[in-house]
Design a protein around this motif. Structure first.
Motif, PDB file in Angstrom:
ATOM      1  N   GLY A 158      27.050  25.653  28.666  1.00  0.00           N
ATOM      2  CA  GLY A 158      28.014  24.558  29.202  1.00  0.00           C
ATOM      3  C   GLY A 158      28.937  25.497  30.961  1.00  0.00           C
ATOM      4  O   GLY A 158      28.806  26.022  31.248  1.00  0.00           O
ATOM      5  N   PHE A 159      29.615  24.441  30.773  1.00  0.00           N
ATOM      6  CA  PHE A 159      30.473  24.528  32.092  1.00  0.00           C
ATOM      7  C   PHE A 159      31.991  23.479  31.757  1.00  0.00           C
ATOM      8  O   PHE A 159      31.848  23.501  30.646  1.00  0.00           O
ATOM      9  N   CYS A 160      32.588  24.508  32.501  1.00  0.00           N
ATOM     10  CA  CYS A 160      34.029  23.975  31.280  1.00  0.00           C
ATOM     11  C   CYS A 160      35.204  24.481  32.817  1.00  0.00           C
ATOM     12  O   CYS A 160      35.008  24.421  34.230  1.00  0.00           O
ATOM     13  N   VAL A 161      36.512  23.731  32.741  1.00  0.00           N
ATOM     14  CA  VAL A 161      37.715  23.992  33.755  1.00  0.00           C
ATOM     15  C   VAL A 161      38.192  24.854  33.821  1.00  0.00           C
ATOM     16  O   VAL A 161      38.397  25.431  32.867  1.00  0.00           O
ATOM     17  N   VAL A 162      37.999  25.939  35.521  1.00  0.00           N
ATOM     18  CA  VAL A 162      39.490  26.886  35.319  1.00  0.00           C
ATOM     19  C   VAL A 162      40.210  27.182  36.091  1.00  0.00           C
ATOM     20  O   VAL A 162      40.144  26.532  37.546  1.00  0.00           O
ATOM     21  N   ASN A 163      41.252  26.821  35.430  1.00  0.00           N
ATOM     22  CA  ASN A 163      42.775  27.364  36.778  1.00  0.00           C
ATOM     23  C   ASN A 163      42.600  28.931  37.377  1.00  0.00           C
ATOM     24  O   ASN A 163      42.959  29.409  36.411  1.00  0.00           O
ATOM     25  N   ASP A 164      42.240  29.389  37.917  1.00  0.00           N
ATOM     26  CA  ASP A 164      42.262  30.651  38.517  1.00  0.00           C
ATOM     27  C   ASP A 164      43.054  31.400  39.501  1.00  0.00           C
ATOM     28  O   ASP A 164      43.841  31.221  40.484  1.00  0.00           O
ATOM     29  N   VAL A 165      44.371  31.073  38.486  1.00  0.00           N
ATOM     30  CA  VAL A 165      46.037  31.102  39.179  1.00  0.00           C
ATOM     31  C   VAL A 165      46.078  33.056  39.203  1.00  0.00           C
ATOM     32  O   VAL A 165      45.219  34.008  39.228  1.00  0.00           O
ATOM     33  N   SER A 166      46.625  32.899  40.850  1.00  0.00           N
ATOM     34  CA  SER A 166      46.358  34.157  42.082  1.00  0.00           C
ATOM     35  C   SER A 166      47.775  34.388  42.192  1.00  0.00           C
ATOM     36  O   SER A 166      48.678  33.546  42.539  1.00  0.00           O
ATOM     37  N   GLU A 167      47.978  35.203  41.969  1.00  0.00           N
ATOM     38  CA  GLU A 167      49.363  36.227  42.674  1.00  0.00           C
ATOM     39  C   GLU A 167      48.924  37.110  44.118  1.00  0.00           C
ATOM     40  O   GLU A 167      48.238  37.807  43.636  1.00  0.00           O
ATOM     41  N   ARG A 168      49.170  36.422  44.685  1.00  0.00           N
ATOM     42  CA  ARG A 168      48.500  36.682  46.576  1.00  0.00           C
ATOM     43  C   ARG A 168      49.258  38.186  47.405  1.00  0.00           C
ATOM     44  O   ARG A 168      48.525  38.620  47.664  1.00  0.00           O
ATOM     45  N   GLU A 169      50.499  38.188  46.816  1.00  0.00           N
ATOM     46  CA  GLU A 169      50.641  39.238  47.035  1.00  0.00           C
ATOM     47  C   GLU A 169      50.329  40.632  47.039  1.00  0.00           C
ATOM     48  O   GLU A 169      50.188  41.606  47.202  1.00  0.00           O
ATOM     49  N   PHE A 170      50.084  40.705  45.415  1.00  0.00           N
ATOM     50  CA  PHE A 170      49.822  41.350  44.004  1.00  0.00           C
ATOM     51  C   PHE A 170      48.409  40.940  44.177  1.00  0.00           C
ATOM     52  O   PHE A 170      47.382  43.015  44.895  1.00  0.00           O
ATOM     53  N   GLN A 171      47.585  40.703  45.068  1.00  0.00           N
ATOM     54  CA  GLN A 171      46.165  40.266  45.503  1.00  0.00           C
ATOM     55  C   GLN A 171      45.555  41.337  46.468  1.00  0.00           C
ATOM     56  O   GLN A 171      44.480  41.480  46.746  1.00  0.00           O
ATOM     57  N   ILE A 172      46.453  40.738  47.835  1.00  0.00           N
ATOM     58  CA  ILE A 172      46.478  41.094  49.472  1.00  0.00           C
ATOM     59  C   ILE A 172      46.661  42.532  50.061  1.00  0.00           C
ATOM     60  O   ILE A 172      46.109  42.995  50.916  1.00  0.00           O
ATOM     61  N   GLY A 232      44.394  48.754  46.337  1.00  0.00           N
ATOM     62  CA  GLY A 232      43.890  48.020  45.253  1.00  0.00           C
ATOM     63  C   GLY A 232      43.128  47.124  45.802  1.00  0.00           C
ATOM     64  O   GLY A 232      43.010  46.647  46.378  1.00  0.00           O
ATOM     65  N   THR A 233      42.123  46.409  44.510  1.00  0.00           N
ATOM     66  CA  THR A 233      41.203  45.802  44.549  1.00  0.00           C
ATOM     67  C   THR A 233      42.465  44.184  44.072  1.00  0.00           C
ATOM     68  O   THR A 233      43.368  44.184  43.968  1.00  0.00           O
ATOM     69  N   TRP A 234      41.703  43.079  44.659  1.00  0.00           N
ATOM     70  CA  TRP A 234      41.933  41.433  43.963  1.00  0.00           C
ATOM     71  C   TRP A 234      41.964  41.264  42.226  1.00  0.00           C
ATOM     72  O   TRP A 234      42.687  40.276  42.143  1.00  0.00           O
ATOM     73  N   ASP A 235      41.696  41.806  41.549  1.00  0.00           N
ATOM     74  CA  ASP A 235      41.506  42.376  40.567  1.00  0.00           C
ATOM     75  C   ASP A 235      43.419  42.182  40.244  1.00  0.00           C
ATOM     76  O   ASP A 235      43.518  41.114  39.214  1.00  0.00           O
ATOM     77  N   LYS A 236      43.910  43.096  40.694  1.00  0.00           N
ATOM     78  CA  LYS A 236      45.339  43.211  40.461  1.00  0.00           C
ATOM     79  C   LYS A 236      46.441  41.682  40.418  1.00  0.00           C
ATOM     80  O   LYS A 236      46.896  42.025  39.514  1.00  0.00           O
ATOM     81  N   GLY A 237      46.480  40.431  41.147  1.00  0.00           N
ATOM     82  CA  GLY A 237      46.670  39.508  41.543  1.00  0.00           C
ATOM     83  C   GLY A 237      45.975  38.933  40.897  1.00  0.00           C
ATOM     84  O   GLY A 237      46.724  37.579  40.626  1.00  0.00           O
ATOM     85  N   LYS A 238      44.938  38.320  40.426  1.00  0.00           N
ATOM     86  CA  LYS A 238      43.699  37.627  39.572  1.00  0.00           C
ATOM     87  C   LYS A 238      44.025  38.187  36.957  1.00  0.00           C
ATOM     88  O   LYS A 238      43.608  36.343  37.599  1.00  0.00           O
ATOM     89  N   GLY A 239      44.703  38.667  37.300  1.00  0.00           N
ATOM     90  CA  GLY A 239      44.722  39.047  35.578  1.00  0.00           C
ATOM     91  C   GLY A 239      45.440  39.553  34.882  1.00  0.00           C
ATOM     92  O   GLY A 239      45.849  39.556  33.988  1.00  0.00           O
ATOM     93  N   CYS A 240      47.028  38.635  35.578  1.00  0.00           N
ATOM     94  CA  CYS A 240      47.923  38.503  34.582  1.00  0.00           C
ATOM     95  C   CYS A 240      48.060  37.935  33.345  1.00  0.00           C
ATOM     96  O   CYS A 240      47.370  36.871  33.601  1.00  0.00           O
ATOM     97  N   ASP A 241      48.389  37.959  32.867  1.00  0.00           N
ATOM     98  CA  ASP A 241      48.203  37.370  31.651  1.00  0.00           C
ATOM     99  C   ASP A 241      48.982  35.590  32.041  1.00  0.00           C
ATOM    100  O   ASP A 241      50.011  35.185  32.820  1.00  0.00           O
ATOM    101  N   THR A 242      48.060  35.093  31.037  1.00  0.00           N
ATOM    102  CA  THR A 242      47.938  33.240  31.240  1.00  0.00           C
ATOM    103  C   THR A 242      47.600  32.967  32.305  1.00  0.00           C
ATOM    104  O   THR A 242      47.706  31.897  32.918  1.00  0.00           O
ATOM    105  N   PHE A 243      46.530  33.784  33.415  1.00  0.00           N
ATOM    106  CA  PHE A 243      46.065  33.309  34.446  1.00  0.00           C
ATOM    107  C   PHE A 243      44.908  33.219  34.730  1.00  0.00           C
ATOM    108  O   PHE A 243      44.157  33.217  35.673  1.00  0.00           O
ATOM    109  N   GLY A 244      44.654  32.384  33.254  1.00  0.00           N
ATOM    110  CA  GLY A 244      42.952  32.098  32.985  1.00  0.00           C
ATOM    111  C   GLY A 244      43.050  30.399  32.340  1.00  0.00           C
ATOM    112  O   GLY A 244      42.330  30.822  31.088  1.00  0.00           O
ATOM    113  N   PRO A 245      43.654  29.963  32.262  1.00  0.00           N
ATOM    114  CA  PRO A 245      43.290  28.364  31.203  1.00  0.00           C
ATOM    115  C   PRO A 245      41.654  27.985  31.171  1.00  0.00           C
ATOM    116  O   PRO A 245      41.402  27.879  32.807  1.00  0.00           O
TER     117      PRO A 245
END
Length: 284
Positions: A153-167, A171-184
């Protein structure tokens, strides 16, 4: 068919949303909306059941009845970067010659209306409405013509991102993408037969009532079958894995001047046929 998980965090039960918006309990049929329950035969059995024969769950979904992430026991939360040409442009980057793959840690996954926490030290927390693809049948080296047969199936995702951590940090983008609660994720898993044309779904995101994102899956560069096939070259896909397929323009980083979440805001986002999420933003 709209499938969901309801109840307190960590104690969610599987359910189905009937045509009247009533949640029906599935826990006598499947232990959770995860693993083998996402397989085609399992989904066919659920679809064949008269929803009226299932116990009604007290409360209103996304009202006084909390919904959890729409899939349980996710092993991999795979994300695709810069997959909308107009979003790449607002980011000042070229469309990549191949899909960009990064990860959100599974500890980022929360319900569709749970609070989003701004990490300590964050100065550039951002929003991204995305189409999520939930794998029902696993596999490696999946051929593109067969890829949709692997989708539960399909669903809605909010890919919450911390841009300073990410860019801006090493390191890689993952640092700014996987923080707790960043994936509703959710509110529900909608089966492909009910979604229909997933290549032409309107998608949007508002912050405090201001609409920043107003796009469509029609402008996705690398389409869903290609993404499934491509990802399966580098890892085996397994039931419950989520592929979040990229975001249209309108993120905070792309505003002039940029706009970032500080705490106290309310994000509201949705995709046609897949539902709406609402999150309050607060400091961690």
């Amino acid at each position: 068919m709209k499938l969901l998980r309801y109840g307190p965090s960590g104690q969610e039960k599987p359910g189905l949303l009937d045509e009247d918006g009533i949640v029906r309990d599935l826990s006598q049929l499947i232990p959770d909306l995860s693993g083998d329950a996402l397989a085609p035969d399992s989904l066919k059995k659920i679809a064949a059941i008269d929803p009226q024969s299932l116990p009604a769950v007290p409360g209103t979904a996304q009202g006084d009845l909390r919904l959890g992430p729409c899939v349980g026991a996710t092993g991999k939360f795979i994300c695709i970067g810069l997959n909308y040409a107009d979003h790449a442009e607002e980011s000042g980057l070229d469309v990549p010659p191949e899909p960009v793959i990064f990860n959100k840690w599974t500890s980022a996954i929360v319900g569709p209306d749970d609070d989003v926490q701004i990490p300590r030290g964050s100065v550039k927390t951002d929003w991204e409405v995305e189409l999520g693809v939930i794998i029902g049948t696993g596999g490696s080296y999946i051929e593109e013509p067969d890829a949709l047969n692997h989708v539960a199936g399909f669903c809605v995702v909010n890919d919450v991102s911390e841009r300073e951590f990410q860019i801006e940090r090493a390191g890689t983008w993952d640092k700014g993408k996987g923080c707790d609660t960043f994936g509703p994720t959710g509110p529900w898993l909608v089966t492909p037969d009910e979604v229909g044309d997933y290549d032409n779904l309107k998608m949007w995101c508002e912050v405090d009532g201001h609409r920043y994102q107003d796009g469509s899956t029609a402008t996705m560069v690398y389409k869903v079958p290609h993404l499934i096939s491509y990802c399966s070259r580098f890892m085996s896909l397994q039931p419950g894995d989520i592929i979040s397929t990229g975001t249209p323009p309108g993120v905070g980083m792309g505003q002039t001047p940029p706009v970032y979440l500080k705490g106290g805001e309310v994000m509201r986002l949705g995709i046609d046929k897949l539902g709406v999420q609402t999150q309050k933003v607060r400091p961690a």
